[in-house]
Scaffold this active site. Structure first.
Site, PDB file in Angstrom:
ATOM      1  N   HIS A   1      38.209  32.289  22.905  1.00 40.00           N
ATOM      2  CA  HIS A   1      36.815  32.728  22.854  1.00 40.00           C
ATOM      3  C   HIS A   1      35.954  31.492  22.616  1.00 40.00           C
ATOM      4  CE1 HIS A   1      38.002  37.025  22.417  1.00 40.00           C
ATOM      5  NE2 HIS A   1      39.063  36.476  21.838  1.00 40.00           N
TER       6      HIS A   1
ATOM      7  N   ARG B   1      32.670  31.589  23.143  1.00 40.50           N
ATOM      8  CA  ARG B   1      31.367  32.124  22.706  1.00 40.50           C
ATOM      9  C   ARG B   1      30.205  31.773  23.646  1.00 40.50           C
ATOM     10  NH1 ARG B   1      34.095  35.698  19.988  1.00 40.50           N
ATOM     11  NH2 ARG B   1      34.975  34.980  17.993  1.00 40.50           N
TER      12      ARG B   1
ATOM     13  N   ASN C   1      34.198  38.899  26.258  1.00 38.62           N
ATOM     14  CA  ASN C   1      33.400  39.669  25.292  1.00 38.62           C
ATOM     15  C   ASN C   1      32.319  38.774  24.687  1.00 38.62           C
ATOM     16  OD1 ASN C   1      35.586  38.335  24.040  1.00 38.62           O
ATOM     17  ND2 ASN C   1      35.466  39.644  22.237  1.00 38.62           N
TER      18      ASN C   1
ATOM     19  N   ASP D   1      38.739  42.717  26.303  1.00 40.67           N
ATOM     20  CA  ASP D   1      39.189  42.234  24.997  1.00 40.67           C
ATOM     21  C   ASP D   1      38.077  42.270  23.951  1.00 40.67           C
ATOM     22  OD1 ASP D   1      40.857  41.116  23.052  1.00 40.67           O
ATOM     23  OD2 ASP D   1      40.069  39.129  23.479  1.00 40.67           O
TER      24      ASP D   1
ATOM     25  N   HIS E   1      43.498  44.882  25.043  1.00 42.82           N
ATOM     26  CA  HIS E   1      43.442  44.861  23.578  1.00 42.82           C
ATOM     27  C   HIS E   1      43.909  46.241  23.124  1.00 42.82           C
ATOM     28  CE1 HIS E   1      41.330  43.727  19.653  1.00 42.82           C
ATOM     29  NE2 HIS E   1      41.809  44.938  19.463  1.00 42.82           N
TER      30      HIS E   1
ATOM     31  N   HIS F   1      47.746  39.718  22.305  1.00 42.63           N
ATOM     32  CA  HIS F   1      48.007  39.563  20.857  1.00 42.63           C
ATOM     33  C   HIS F   1      48.757  40.739  20.231  1.00 42.63           C
ATOM     34  CE1 HIS F   1      44.347  41.915  20.956  1.00 42.63           C
ATOM     35  NE2 HIS F   1      43.525  40.902  20.964  1.00 42.63           N
TER      36      HIS F   1
ATOM     37  N   ASN G   1      41.641  41.227  14.586  1.00 44.22           N
ATOM     38  CA  ASN G   1      42.038  42.437  15.282  1.00 44.22           C
ATOM     39  C   ASN G   1      42.912  42.079  16.485  1.00 44.22           C
ATOM     40  OD1 ASN G   1      40.374  43.869  13.526  1.00 44.22           O
ATOM     41  ND2 ASN G   1      38.667  43.947  14.970  1.00 44.22           N
TER      42      ASN G   1
ATOM     43  N   ASP H   1      44.278  33.563  20.755  1.00 41.93           N
ATOM     44  CA  ASP H   1      43.126  34.392  20.403  1.00 41.93           C
ATOM     45  C   ASP H   1      42.147  33.572  19.563  1.00 41.93           C
ATOM     46  OD1 ASP H   1      41.411  36.552  20.225  1.00 41.93           O
ATOM     47  OD2 ASP H   1      42.612  37.644  18.750  1.00 41.93           O
TER      48      ASP H   1
END
Length: 433
Positions: A64, A66, A96, A153, A181, A234, A280, A307
């Site tokens: 990620h 961002r 995401n 995800d 996920h 994950h 998570n 992750d």
């Protein structure tokens, strides 16, 4: 004519018949030859690989960065720098973001930002439009701009019909995969950490293991019915891992990844690390860790992925129930796995290369990465010093965020050099301009 680069005096993992050091000769971004140490031609640049392993560059298929919408926590530049420092030559960003990556234009925009990065940054795209879980995104159009991994995800695709349609779509898109996920939102229902004794002691709602198991079971049956390709992101429980292993034996097109943190940490570490250990799916029980470690060694699980989930310190400095989930890890992945599994004798160096490089590249359809160190291969190479011991300091990692569960831990094994398409991007454990 002089070579562009020689990686000198390292050992190749899995080389048949000899363990003698070699020189890897690189020209025009590809490996031109592998010769006995000292027999390479003159080169414009030489990297010392003595007393180290020369491996295919590592591949992280769940990060990620961002971008867009969360660049206070991370951006592609900082994320790619951390990846390169961790020996990662290719990675796959998750969609995401804000807004989510769910259209060809969004894909083009984020990949344009990654041009020239010290890591080959790819992106996945959302399964559902807006990641709302209601209707499919235009998967064929996304595929045409290079997307091979589709995922919502951060959220589970809970609707049976939508997940079935997504898996069916992969049968018409060669190399595409649906990555899930796997946590049923109806079962999780606002849970914070693993449902169990620690959650009870801390007074927070738990996320039950069967939230993962039920989704993996359903999705495997949908993959079996449709013939689509399915990947579990994950994975965190022994029971879900067992379902994956059984489905593989049945010939279902299913793969699964596990994070370093799920191979090492348990729910008990939440009390020690606080919000840094919130993620998570959550950290589970010691029995899950034992089963997942065994599975990644014996091949029941396919790959390690981090992750990598950075969050600005202000976001993590909240009560456990309110802090966002996730921890950083792209820069430390290889060292954690080597320390915990290879240095301890549980995993061979060859299997290490498979789980951090070869298998993830295959899962995500990333050509020219995860390939053997042989003449003709693209020179995406990591030189890994298995003997170096170093202590992780979150403040000195490349990430804009500090939420590393490994801060203060001394690890065995460190990336010495990273070479991307023939270009040294990390030299002597430091970023190279």
């Amino acid at each position: 004519m002089a070579a562009d680069l020689v990686i000198s005096g390292g050992r190749l993992v899995g080389r048949v018949g000899t363990d003698e050091p070699v020189d890897v000769v690189v020209t025009d971004g590809r490996i031109a030859a592998v010769v006995p140490c000292g027999e390479a031609p003159q080169a414009q640049r030489t990297l010392d690989a003595s007393d180290a392993w020369v491996m295919p560059g590592f591949v992280d298929i769940q990060v990620h960065f961002r971008t867009p919408g969360g660049t206070d926590s991370e951006d592609i530049a900082s994320g790619a720098a951390g990846a390169a420092m961790g020996g990662v030559t290719a990675c796959v960003m998750m969609p995401n973001t804000t807004p989510p990556i769910d259209t060809p234009d969004m894909v083009r925009d984020v990949l344009a930002l990654a041009a020239g990065a010290p890591c080959d940054v790819r992106t996945s795209a959302a399964i559902s439009a807006g990641r709302a879980g209601e209707r499919l995104a235009d998967l064929p159009a996304l595929y045409r701009v290079g997307v091979r991994v589709f995922t919502d995800d951060g959220d589970c695709v809970a609707d049976d019909a939508l997940m079935e349609a997504a898996l069916e779509a992969t049968t018409e898109l060669p190399g595409a995969v649906i990555s899930q996920h796997a946590e049923d939102p109806a079962i999780v229902a606002g849970g914070v950490i693993n449902a169990g004794g620690v959650a009870e002691r801390l007074g927070v709602r738990g996320r039950p293991a069967h939230a993962e198991v039920s989704v993996v079971h359903r999705d495997i049956e949908l993959a079996r019915r449709t013939g689509g390709r399915y990947h579990v992101l994950h994975i965190s429980t022994a029971a879900a891992m067992q379902l994956v292993a059984e489905a593989k034996r049945d010939g279902v097109a299913v793969t699964a990844e596990v994070t370093p943190q799920h191979l090492v940490l348990t729910e008990d570490d939440v009390e020690r690390l606080g919000t840094t250990a919130k993620m998570n799916p959550p950290l589970r029980l010691a029995s899950d860790v034992t089963a997942l470690r065994r599975a990644i060694v014996d091949g029941s699980l396919d790959a390690v992925a981090t992750d990598h989930a950075p969050h600005h310190p202000a976001l993590k400095d909240r009560p456990l129930a309110d802090a966002p989930p996730g921890m950083i890890g792209v820069e430390t992945m290889a060292s954690v796995v080597w320390s915990e599994l290879v240095a301890s004798g549980q995993m061979s160096p060859g299997r290490f290369v498979e789980v951090v490089s070869t298998a993830p590249a295959k899962i995500a359809g990333i050509a020219d990465h995860g390939q053997p160190i042989t003449a003709g291969s693209r020179a995406n190479v990591t030189v890994f010093d298995a003997a170096e011991r170093w202590t992780v300091q979150a403040e000195t990692l490349q990430s804009r965020s500090l939420n590393s569960p490994w801060a203060g831990r001394t690890l065995t094994g460190r990336v010495r050099h990273t070479v991307l398409a023939g270009r040294p991007v990390v030299v002597g454990s430091e970023l190279s301009g």
